[in-house]
Design a protein around this motif. Structure first.
Motif, short mmCIF file in Angstrom:
data_model
loop_
_atom_site.label_atom_id
_atom_site.label_comp_id
_atom_site.label_asym_id
_atom_site.label_seq_id
_atom_site.Cartn_x
_atom_site.Cartn_y
_atom_site.Cartn_z
N GLN A 18 11.43 -7.22 -1.80
CA GLN A 18 12.68 -6.81 -1.15
C GLN A 18 12.74 -7.21 0.32
N HIS A 19 11.67 -7.87 0.81
CA HIS A 19 11.64 -8.39 2.18
C HIS A 19 11.94 -7.32 3.23
N PRO A 20 11.20 -6.20 3.22
CA PRO A 20 11.46 -5.19 4.26
C PRO A 20 10.91 -5.65 5.60
N ASP A 21 11.46 -5.11 6.65
CA ASP A 21 10.93 -5.38 7.99
C ASP A 21 9.72 -4.51 8.29
N LEU A 22 9.70 -3.31 7.70
CA LEU A 22 8.60 -2.37 7.90
C LEU A 22 8.29 -1.70 6.57
N VAL A 23 7.02 -1.40 6.33
CA VAL A 23 6.62 -0.58 5.19
C VAL A 23 5.92 0.66 5.74
N ILE A 24 6.49 1.81 5.45
CA ILE A 24 5.93 3.08 5.92
C ILE A 24 5.36 3.84 4.72
N ALA A 25 4.07 4.13 4.76
CA ALA A 25 3.42 4.94 3.73
C ALA A 25 3.44 6.39 4.19
N ILE A 26 4.01 7.26 3.36
CA ILE A 26 4.08 8.69 3.67
C ILE A 26 3.09 9.40 2.74
N LEU A 27 1.97 9.79 3.29
CA LEU A 27 0.88 10.36 2.51
C LEU A 27 0.72 11.84 2.82
N HIS A 28 0.79 12.66 1.76
CA HIS A 28 0.39 14.05 1.98
C HIS A 28 -1.14 14.11 1.84
#
Length: 674
Positions: free
Chosen positions: A250-260
């Protein structure tokens, strides 16, 4: 490099044609000039535990040191300070307060009614979030309903009910029916941001952020009765690697991992509770939002951890933050973005993370101290969204259930005051004996003992203790005595297993050197208080803190006789512990003989009602004490200030207050020689 596209257009197309992508094809982004810069703030809340208002339901008074209504004040401040910002939540959101229990177990919200916690969050506006372990405490049916997420699982809601107005993502929990994720594993957040050319001209440009969420894999142990046979779980690294190709397509500019989850550098396993360090090493992840550990990152807790910058907030080179708990803090990652070769890159020299407290510490006697008078004001909009249900919860927990002639507190639970644990253990034993007599008559002659831990021992500050005064008892008293919505479970163990259980609990204490001349802290701060189980019901034992871990339980007896390793016992505990929570030896769910449908708190409330004038004679005797130990130096611990009289009343004459810390706590000395 931020945009981690597939190696070729053909590869990206292959993913799409294979049906892997969960999003529509990425739109063609406009070409932006190199040298363009933008500052983006990624804001994080975590472990709110439905502490919406700055209020202590147990003590029935305001508590300005907690509460989402004050976090909102910081969110508004951050949005003013940073032109571009995104707000995410890292889980453990819908459980953990009287208000949460009221909506889940007493006056349950209906399908068309949004949960109070989510209403408050929607009032400020979130861009996304994930699911924590405590989200599963009330069962999948409830979770499915209140998150507005139909689930193809046993008991899951099939219709879409009112949920939060932001997307929830969870990549590592799957339906046992069809193998598909119970939540959307990832999604794309599109936003226009302000960026600046080298000559200072402002441009409005698109920023495409992918978010992917993860829960701690041990939920299958901790909530076994809610999840077994209904869902499956994978490790966080495995889930990230599974979905990263879809995200990259999807060609994102940023990938944010949200980890509990937090940070642990021990060898990786697919059931690791705090896998953030390893998740940061998955190629393609640009920002890491953490939670679960109820601590701040960046912060001194993580000093000297390999490849971790505990000052600027980087984990293996990835910007990261963990924003406390109970609404005490706001996590802030300030990203400095620069456009290079037709993609956004992070300028790590100008990027940093911070944790903003709602109560900035003040210096008292040379030490940073939290002062309620120095807390930011509450945002008035939040209380307006939840005022009615807040008052209803207060009215409910004030329902009378009896009278007590004894004080039950946890100020000195680590030092041998079992006043607050005794009613829990008494209620557990009575309930188990009644149920086992019909369910397992073959166990009629097996001794039944019970284990309980003090859940509130000051971790959250000087008011974070259970303290039920003599006088009228209400449902609030039961909730104070038993903090979590666990269910009662009983396990069958031999004497060796009981001793191993107690040895594990005794890790709560540091090893004390009798010859040391300086002060020695009694409590091992790395071993959490809710894992210090204390067993009652005819059992007696001595803890020798001069001995190494695993050798501290001495003089272990039942009804005055030494316990034999082969002797059989039924130990009553909660579903969390019986299923392996806390990693106690011999507790993995395989030796359960009773899994009650009733919550321990409700069992306790009924027991208190059956003892309408509670007296000390109604409670099991204190079962343990420290071995006598003469030390050259002083053995110390911290508790709420000015509570020595309570220790005296409860028979702990070996405790004296040494000094006031000026923050509501005090340092006490304990004389182990008597």
């Amino acid at each position: 490099m931020l945009s981690r596209a597939c190696r070729s257009t053909a590869l990206a197309l292959a993913f799409l044609l294979a049906g892997c992508a969960t999003q529509a094809p990425a739109p063609q982004a406009p070409k932006l000039p190199d040298g363009l810069r933008a500052d983006v703030a990624v804001l994080e809340t975590t472990d709110l535990h439905s502490n919406i208002l700055s209020y202590d339901y147990y003590k029935q008074k305001a508590d300005p040191t907690v509460g989402f209504e004050r976090t909102v004040t910081l969110i508004r401040k951050a949005r003013t300070q940073f032109t571009n910002s995104f707000l995410f939540d890292a889980g453990d959101t819908i459980q953990g307060s009287v208000l949460a229990d009221y909506q889940a177990q007493v006056q349950k919200v209906d399908c068309g009614q949004e949960l109070a916690m989510y209403k408050a969050m929607d009032a400020i506006g979130y861009d996304g979030g994930t699911i924590g372990n405590h989200e599963f405490n009330y069962g999948l049916s409830y979770l499915s309903q209140v998150t507005g997420t139909p689930m193809n699982v046993d008991g899951g809601a099939t219709q879409r009910c009112a949920g939060p107005h932001y997307p929830l993502v969870l990549a590592n929990v799957y339906s046992a029916r069809d193998g598909k994720p119970i939540f959307k594993p990832w999604t794309i957040v599109d936003r226009k941001i302000a960026a600046f050319t080298p000559d200072g001209s402002e441009l409005s440009v698109p920023l495409r952020i992918a978010i992917i969420g993860f829960a701690p894999p041990p939920i299958m142990q901790w909530d076994k009765q809610n999840l077994e046979g209904k869902v499956t779980v994978t490790g966080v690294v495995e889930a990230a690697r599974k979905y990263m190709p879809e995200i990259q397509a999807q060609h994102p500019d940023l990938v944010i991992a949200i980890l509990h989850g937090g940070l642990n550098t021990a060898p990786y396993t697919n059931d690791m509770e705090n896998g953030g360090w390893y998740l940061a090493g998955v190629p393609g992840i640009d920002v890491l939002l953490l939670g679960h550990e109820h601590v701040d990152f960046p912060g001194p807790r993580f000093a000297h951890m390999q490849d971790v910058d505990d000052q600027h907030g980087f984990v293996r080179g990835v910007p990261a933050v963990m924003g406390g708990f109970f609404g005490k803090d706001l996590g802030v990652v300030k990203l400095a973005l620069v456009r290079q070769q037709d993609h956004w890159a992070i300028d790590k020299t100008k990027t940093f993370s911070q944790v903003w407290p709602i109560c900035p510490p003040v210096t008292v006697a040379g030490k940073p101290t939290v002062s309620p008078s120095n807390c930011v004001p509450a945002d008035p909009q939040v209380s307006l969204t939840v005022d009615k249900v807040h008052q209803a919860a207060i009215d409910y927990v004030n329902t009378p259930i009896g009278q007590s002639n004894v004080r039950m507190s946890t100020y000195f639970a680590d030092e041998g005051d079992m006043s607050a644990l005794a009613p829990v253990n008494a209620a557990q034993i009575d309930y188990a004996k009644q149920e086992l007599s019909s369910a397992h008559p073959e166990l009629a002659n097996v001794p039944v003992i019970a284990s309980a831990a003090a859940f509130r021992t000051g971790f959250g500050g000087p008011d974070d203790y259970t303290d039920v005064l003599p006088g009228p008892l209400t449902l609030r008293s039961a909730a104070d005595l038993y903090f979590y919505p666990n269910t009662l479970t009983a396990v069958k163990l031999d004497g060796a297993g009981v001793k191993a259980w107690l040895e594990t609990s005794a890790q709560r204490f540091n090893r004390i050197d009798p010859s040391a001349t300086g002060e020695q802290p009694l409590i091992n701060a790395k071993y959490v208080g809710f894992n210090f189980d204390q067993i009652q019901g005819g059992i007696a034992y001595v803890i020798d803190v001069s001995k190494p871990v695993g050798q501290r339980i001495v003089k272990l007896t039942y009804l005055g006789k030494p316990i034999k390793p082969s002797q059989t016992f039924i130990v009553v505990t909660n579903n969390y512990r019986a299923s392996g929570g806390g990693h106690f030896p011999g507790l993995d769910g395989t030796n359960v003989v009773l899994a009650a449908p009733d919550g321990t708190r409700e069992i306790l409330a009924r027991w208190l009602q059956a003892h309408p004038s509670l007296d000390a004679k109604d409670l099991p005797r204190t079962s343990w004490h420290f071995a006598r130990l003469k030390t050259r130096g002083t053995v110390v611990f911290t508790s709420a200030g000015d509570k020595q009289a309570i220790a005296e009343t409860d028979g702990l004459h070996i405790i004296r207050q040494l000094r006031d810390n000026g923050d509501g706590t005090a340092v006490y000395a304990i004389d182990l020689s008597h």
